[in-house]
Motif scaffolding. Structure first.
Motif, mmCIF file in Angstrom:
data_model
loop_
_atom_site.group_PDB
_atom_site.id
_atom_site.type_symbol
_atom_site.label_atom_id
_atom_site.label_comp_id
_atom_site.label_asym_id
_atom_site.label_seq_id
_atom_site.Cartn_x
_atom_site.Cartn_y
_atom_site.Cartn_z
ATOM 1 N N GLU A 211 0.837 -1.196 0.000
ATOM 2 C CA GLU A 211 0.000 0.000 0.000
ATOM 3 C C GLU A 211 0.871 1.244 0.000
ATOM 4 O O GLU A 211 0.630 2.205 -0.747
ATOM 5 C CB GLU A 211 -0.923 0.009 1.216
ATOM 6 N N GLY A 212 1.915 1.245 0.829
ATOM 7 C CA GLY A 212 2.854 2.364 0.822
ATOM 8 C C GLY A 212 3.559 2.496 -0.515
ATOM 9 O O GLY A 212 3.820 3.609 -0.995
ATOM 10 N N ALA A 213 3.857 1.364 -1.138
ATOM 11 C CA ALA A 213 4.492 1.392 -2.457
ATOM 12 C C ALA A 213 3.607 2.083 -3.480
ATOM 13 O O ALA A 213 4.093 2.821 -4.341
ATOM 14 C CB ALA A 213 4.813 -0.033 -2.905
ATOM 15 N N GLY A 214 2.296 1.852 -3.399
ATOM 16 C CA GLY A 214 1.374 2.465 -4.341
ATOM 17 C C GLY A 214 1.437 3.973 -4.306
ATOM 18 O O GLY A 214 1.411 4.643 -5.360
ATOM 19 N N LYS A 215 1.556 4.537 -3.116
ATOM 20 C CA LYS A 215 1.641 5.998 -2.984
ATOM 21 C C LYS A 215 2.917 6.523 -3.630
ATOM 22 O O LYS A 215 2.906 7.560 -4.310
ATOM 23 C CB LYS A 215 1.589 6.383 -1.509
ATOM 24 N N ARG A 216 4.020 5.810 -3.427
ATOM 25 C CA ARG A 216 5.290 6.254 -4.014
ATOM 26 C C ARG A 216 5.256 6.143 -5.539
ATOM 27 O O ARG A 216 5.777 7.016 -6.243
ATOM 28 C CB ARG A 216 6.445 5.421 -3.454
ATOM 29 N N LEU A 217 4.657 5.088 -6.052
ATOM 30 C CA LEU A 217 4.575 4.907 -7.499
ATOM 31 C C LEU A 217 3.770 6.029 -8.147
ATOM 32 O O LEU A 217 4.136 6.550 -9.211
ATOM 33 C CB LEU A 217 3.954 3.549 -7.830
#
Length: 441
Positions: A282-288
């Motif tokens: 989920e955190g990765a999605g924000k960074r992407l």
């Protein structure tokens, strides 16, 4: 806060860290998470006081192995109060009377020293932090269980490398090639008063001369730069993910290397960020999204998941950024040298081998498997590679000294040998290992 109030708060922080991170029955939570909770519950502590309390608390954590040795040598068991006394006397080199005066028994200050603590202060005053009588572990500020592996890795350079692990880590950024280039990113940061210099090895790296809160900067909010150690950037470089490829980041975590590889792919092709943690993905999605990546998907690896079986032999690149002891990051995570144990190493090497075996099945003939850790231990690196290659004849190493000139023509290689092996003393990065293997066509 008064000076004694800051000492009292640091002792309270150390009580929480001991209970949640370091005690034998502790949950072994990361210390930064415990500290964040501690200060969140005490919002009355202002910025300057918070820094002072943190510096004292983290200072004790950084020197805990040596402080424990000194306290044990005078026949006592370390407590948060004794550790702070020892730190004030041995690290800050305060006069005994001044250190004892901070335990002033006021409303916000710590209770006055009792008779045992006063005797301890008298015994510790004037001693050197690094004592000639110390065994190798506390002398080098390393837990005993890493000494054999570190000695194998560094040989005569062990003391130099151990000292570097005590230093402050730099703050490195990676220019996001999907939105900018290195020079333009540096200009954007400079416009906000953040001076940065190009890193020596990564073609995308910028290094700040001192740590700065960059996440509030417009260049960061707009996705022009990402926080990423130069060593981590080099792993993405060695993956050599190109436009149009199918790439799997098998242990993606918060997707730092996914972001870097998506940039080298120019948003063309497909990259899949895999992890066993829904929270991390989920955190990765924000960074992407912030970075402008639109060729990536995320996949949660779960028991019974048939995703890997259905996609066997279809990926051009599979990156395994394996879970590890993290010994190469101890500058940033000094608590890890206290939390991590020999049992963790034994468990992790088994996990790494299992992950490698499963990830290898995703690689197409002619494709590459990239194995990386942020560990300095041969058991997790060279020995892991030797074990894997002995069991899977389909794969052969692509030597680092062959890869580097093609990826960075004209730039001196950061190290010699068949693998990328980085350390704080030798290259100024965190400690990283990376091996590139190619599957036979």
């Amino acid at each position: 806060m008064t000076p004694s109030g800051r000492v009292a708060a640091a002792i309270a922080l150390l009580v929480e860290l001991e209970a949640q991170c370091f005690a034998p029955d502790a949950r072994r939570r990361p210390a930064d998470a415990v500290a964040s909770d501690f200060f969140r519950a005490r919002r009355f502590i202002g910025g300057g006081d918070r820094r002072a309390v943190s510096e004292l608390g983290w200072g004790v954590v950084r020197q805990r192995l040596r402080l424990d040795w000194h306290i044990a040598r005078i026949g006592l068991v370390p407590t948060p109060r004794l550790l702070v006394i020892a730190y004030l006397l041995l690290v800050e080199r305060r006069p005994r009377q001044e250190a004892e005066a901070l335990f002033d028994d006021t409303h916000f200050g710590p209770a006055a020293l009792d008779a045992v603590e006063r005797r301890a202060a008298a015994a510790l005053a004037g001693r050197a932090l690094v004592d000639p009588a110390m065994p190798e572990g506390p002398r080098l500020n390393l837990p005993d269980w890493v000494l054999p592996g570190f000695a194998t890795r560094f040989g005569a350079r062990l003391a130099e490398e151990a000292a570097a692990l005590e230093g402050e880590a730099p703050l490195d950024l990676r220019a996001n090639l999907l939105k900018t280039d290195l020079a333009a990113a540096a200009v954007a940061l400079a416009a906000e008063g953040i001076e940065a210099q190009a890193t020596p090895f990564s073609p995308w790296g910028l290094r700040l001369p001192s740590r700065r809160p960059v996440t509030g900067a417009k260049a960061y909010r707009d996705g022009l730069v990402e926080v990423q150690d130069e060593g981590s950037q080099l792993i993405a470089l060695l993956a050599d993910a190109r436009p149009g490829m199918r790439v799997a980041d098998y242990c993606a975590g918060a997707a730092g290397k996914t972001l870097a590889m998506a940039a080298t792919m120019g948003n063309r092709g497909k990259i899949t960020a895999c992890d066993t943690s829904a929270v991390r993905l989920e955190g990765a999605g924000k960074r992407l999204r912030r970075a402008g990546v639109d060729n990536a998907e995320r996949h949660l690896l779960e028991p019974g998941d048939r995703w890997a079986k259905r996609r066997g032999g279809t990926f051009d690149r599979v990156l395994v950024d394996a879970p590890c002891t993290g010994t190469g990051t101890w500058r940033r995570n000094p608590d890890a040298r206290l939390r991590t144990r020999i049992e963790d190493l034994q468990e992790l090497t088994a996990v790494q081998h299992d992950i490698l075996r499963r990830a290898a099945e995703l690689v197409r003939p002619g494709g590459r498997l990239i194995y990386a850790t942020c560990s300095l231990l041969p058991q997790e690196n060279e020995e892991q590679m030797a074990r894997f290659l002995a069991l899977d004849a389909r794969f052969a190493p692509v030597p680092f000294d062959r890869l580097w000139p093609a990826l960075r023509p004209g730039v001196p290689a950061p190290c010699e040998g068949p693998w990328l092996a980085l350390s704080p003393a030798a290259q100024g990065t965190d400690g990283f290992f990376c091996a590139v293997l190619e599957r036979a066509s």
